[in-house]
Design a protein around this motif. Structure first.
Motif, short mmCIF file in Angstrom:
data_model
loop_
_atom_site.label_atom_id
_atom_site.label_comp_id
_atom_site.label_asym_id
_atom_site.label_seq_id
_atom_site.Cartn_x
_atom_site.Cartn_y
_atom_site.Cartn_z
N GLU A 1 5.56 7.04 -6.33
CA GLU A 1 5.99 5.69 -6.46
C GLU A 1 4.59 4.79 -6.42
OE1 GLU A 1 7.22 4.17 -2.35
OE2 GLU A 1 6.58 6.26 -1.26
N PRO A 2 4.80 3.48 -6.39
CA PRO A 2 3.67 2.74 -6.33
C PRO A 2 2.81 2.78 -5.17
CG PRO A 2 5.39 1.55 -7.68
CD PRO A 2 5.89 3.03 -6.82
N GLN A 3 1.76 2.00 -4.95
CA GLN A 3 1.41 1.43 -3.66
C GLN A 3 1.81 0.36 -2.93
OE1 GLN A 3 -3.19 1.61 -3.56
NE2 GLN A 3 -2.96 2.52 -5.55
N PRO A 4 1.42 0.21 -1.80
CA PRO A 4 2.27 -1.00 -1.03
C PRO A 4 1.92 -2.50 -1.75
CG PRO A 4 1.75 0.59 0.57
CD PRO A 4 0.98 1.02 -0.85
N ILE A 5 0.89 -2.51 -2.52
CA ILE A 5 0.47 -3.51 -3.39
C ILE A 5 0.00 -3.14 -4.51
CG2 ILE A 5 -1.44 -5.58 -3.26
CD1 ILE A 5 -1.29 -5.86 -0.59
#
Length: 355
Positions: free
Chosen positions: A7-11
């Motif tokens: 998954e992507p990072q939070p930002i």
């Protein structure tokens, strides 16, 4: 049961956000995915059949980037907030009896392929590619852009023409907002109440700790007679200015389509173009070269034309760069609004001077 494989990072940057990869145990044959702008405004709702390897790959880059728009800063404001360039999305993936919810913040742009600590980058760096030390001109459009993780104050530390040093505030930036500060030299002179030799720009937090590091700007008076000024959206989501002092060749191109009708040749269509071929002159540093490459690749470019920043488009440009040599380049651009192709007529004189 669902689980997240990747998954992507939070930002994230919109053009480098990784895919969301979901693993399922294969008990159920269908997975539902929703994407909401914020927490409740659902913009996409889809159903997926489970693949033989029990994985679902959700490609977020093009989907989320579509909802982001980074508009040019407002000259009248000291601080411009780019509300539509940085947004929060909620992704909900579910199958019978199990749900995964993830929240991501996305900024329009591209930094580098993950893994990379983007949050650290936003906390400590201006989102600009202009050199750390630059020359600036009186009426030059000049901005620095940042996405601070906490509220900060923009400071200007200047050495004035009389040798005096001054430190002033140029406004406050809010936490978790993409913002640009207007550093137009004429505005800075108004804030400083005088002409400067150079000024440094940086930000501090409520404890007066340095957050965004120094950028220095030396005042170089008015533009060179061959200067052309470009404002563009860089790959980091910031707004940079490029002043190019090389030769500019202006071409008025008029292509006509004609036909012979009853022994007469008549015009039935025309293609009128105003084209500029601009030379950069020799570039002295690698920083200048990198900024030029970023300018050419930008999807939003503006040209100071007749006193107004107007959008432009560039043709295919080939950049030949010889390592270790002093390089110069040229590029071709046109005004995006074709109504601007017609030259100004000018004002008729009010009276005659008879001598």
């Amino acid at each position: 049961m669902l689980s997240i494989v990747k998954e992507p990072q939070p930002i994230n940057y919109s053009r480098s956000i990784p895919d969301l990869v979901i693993q399922t145990d294969g008990v159920h044959s269908e997975i539902t995915m929703e994407i909401a702008l914020g927490e409740t405004n659902v913009i996409i709702s889809e159903k997926y059949d489970v693949t033989p390897d029990n994985k679902i790959v959700i490609k977020l880059k093009d989907i989320l980037g579509f909802y982001l728009e980074n508009n040019m800063p407002q000259y009248s404001d000291l601080i411009t907030i780019h509300e539509d360039a940085f947004k929060s999305f909620r992704i909900t993936v579910s199958e019978v009896g199990y749900t995964i919810i993830r929240d991501y913040q996305v900024i329009s742009g591209f930094l580098r392929v993950q893994p990379f600590d983007i949050e650290h980058y936003f906390r400590n760096y201006w989102l600009n590619l202009l050199p750390s030390i630059s020359k600036v001109y009186l009426n030059q459009p000049l901005y620095l852009t940042a996405l601070p993780s906490k509220a900060v104050t923009v400071k200007i530390k200047a050495k004035m023409s009389n040798g005096e040093e001054k430190v002033i505030s140029a406004g406050n930036m809010l936490a978790n907002k993409l913002q640009s500060v207007n550093l137009n030299p004429q505005k800075v002179m108004q804030l400083l109440a005088g002409e400067f030799q150079y000024f440094d720009v940086f930000t501090v937090d409520s404890q007066d700790d340095l957050i965004h590091g120094y950028k220095r700007f030396y005042y170089d008076g008015t533009y060179n007679y061959q200067s052309d000024i470009f404002l563009y959206l860089n790959r980091l989501g910031g707004w940079d200015c490029l002043v190019i002092n090389g030769e500019n060749i202006i071409r008025n191109i008029d292509n006509r389509s004609t036909a012979i009708v009853q022994d007469k040749e008549v015009e039935f269509d025309y293609d009128h173009k105003l084209e500029f071929e601009k030379s950069t002159g020799f570039m002295a540093t690698e920083e200048d070269h990198r900024q030029y490459l970023d300018f050419i690749a930008s999807r939003k470019k503006y040209f100071l034309h007749n006193g107004t920043l107007v959008p432009i488009v560039t043709s295919e440009n080939k950049i030949d760069h010889s390592i270790g040599k002093l390089n110069s380049y040229s590029f071709v651009f046109r005004l995006a609004n074709i109504d601007g192709y017609f030259p100004e007529i000018g004002l008729a004189p009010y009276h005659l001077n008879i001598t």
